[in-house]
Design a protein around this motif. Structure first.
Motif, PDB file in Angstrom:
ATOM      1  N   SER A  82      68.151   3.029  33.183  1.00 15.86           N
ATOM      2  CA  SER A  82      66.856   2.651  32.621  1.00 15.86           C
ATOM      3  C   SER A  82      66.479   3.382  31.337  1.00 15.86           C
ATOM      4  N   ARG A  83      67.005   4.603  31.135  1.00 14.62           N
ATOM      5  CA  ARG A  83      66.643   5.444  29.975  1.00 14.62           C
ATOM      6  C   ARG A  83      65.138   5.723  29.942  1.00 14.62           C
ATOM      7  N   SER A  84      64.509   5.750  31.123  1.00 10.91           N
ATOM      8  CA  SER A  84      63.078   5.986  31.231  1.00 10.91           C
ATOM      9  C   SER A  84      62.830   7.253  32.045  1.00 10.91           C
ATOM     10  N   VAL A  85      62.071   8.177  31.478  1.00 12.44           N
ATOM     11  CA  VAL A  85      61.777   9.428  32.172  1.00 12.44           C
ATOM     12  C   VAL A  85      60.905   9.167  33.390  1.00 12.44           C
ATOM     13  N   VAL A  86      59.917   8.299  33.251  1.00 10.33           N
ATOM     14  CA  VAL A  86      58.998   8.018  34.353  1.00 10.33           C
ATOM     15  C   VAL A  86      59.745   7.368  35.519  1.00 10.33           C
ATOM     16  N   MET A  87      60.604   6.412  35.234  1.00 14.72           N
ATOM     17  CA  MET A  87      61.377   5.768  36.303  1.00 14.72           C
ATOM     18  C   MET A  87      62.339   6.749  36.957  1.00 14.72           C
TER      19      MET A  87
END
Length: 104
Positions: A82-87
């Motif tokens: 995802s390259r998403s910190v939150v996810m």
């Protein structure tokens, strides 16, 4: 003696900061330094995260009955996809809480 150490430390600190801000030092770092500096965040985070995941309360390496290890593996997979910190944080915490709930 302590005053001499404090004064020398202060002068060295001032000199290091003055050189970087005065224009005496080159504006751009050499390419080899910039490439080496790109690995610093990875190394620092690895040094923080690996002991937090693998070292137990009794200071031994825990591989069995370690709920943090599968959570870290799933969080790593989510981060790569995802390259998403939150996810990444959400998936890791959800996995950790689910495994802790199932283990209790």
């Amino acid at each position: 003696m302590i005053w001499a150490i404090m004064i020398i430390s202060g002068l060295l600190t001032f000199a290091m900061r003055f050189v970087m801000l005065s224009g005496v030092a080159p504006r751009k770092l050499p390419a080899a330094f910039e490439e080496a500096l790109s690995f610093v965040p990875i190394v620092v985070l690895t040094a923080i995260i690996v002991p937090a995941v693998l070292v137990g309360t009794d200071e031994s390496i825990m591989l069995l009955d370690n709920t943090r290890l599968p959570a870290a593996i799933i969080a790593t997979f989510v981060a790569l996809v995802s390259r998403s910190v939150v996810m990444t944080i959400s998936a890791g915490l959800a996995t950790l809480w689910l495994l802790a709930f199932l283990a209790a």
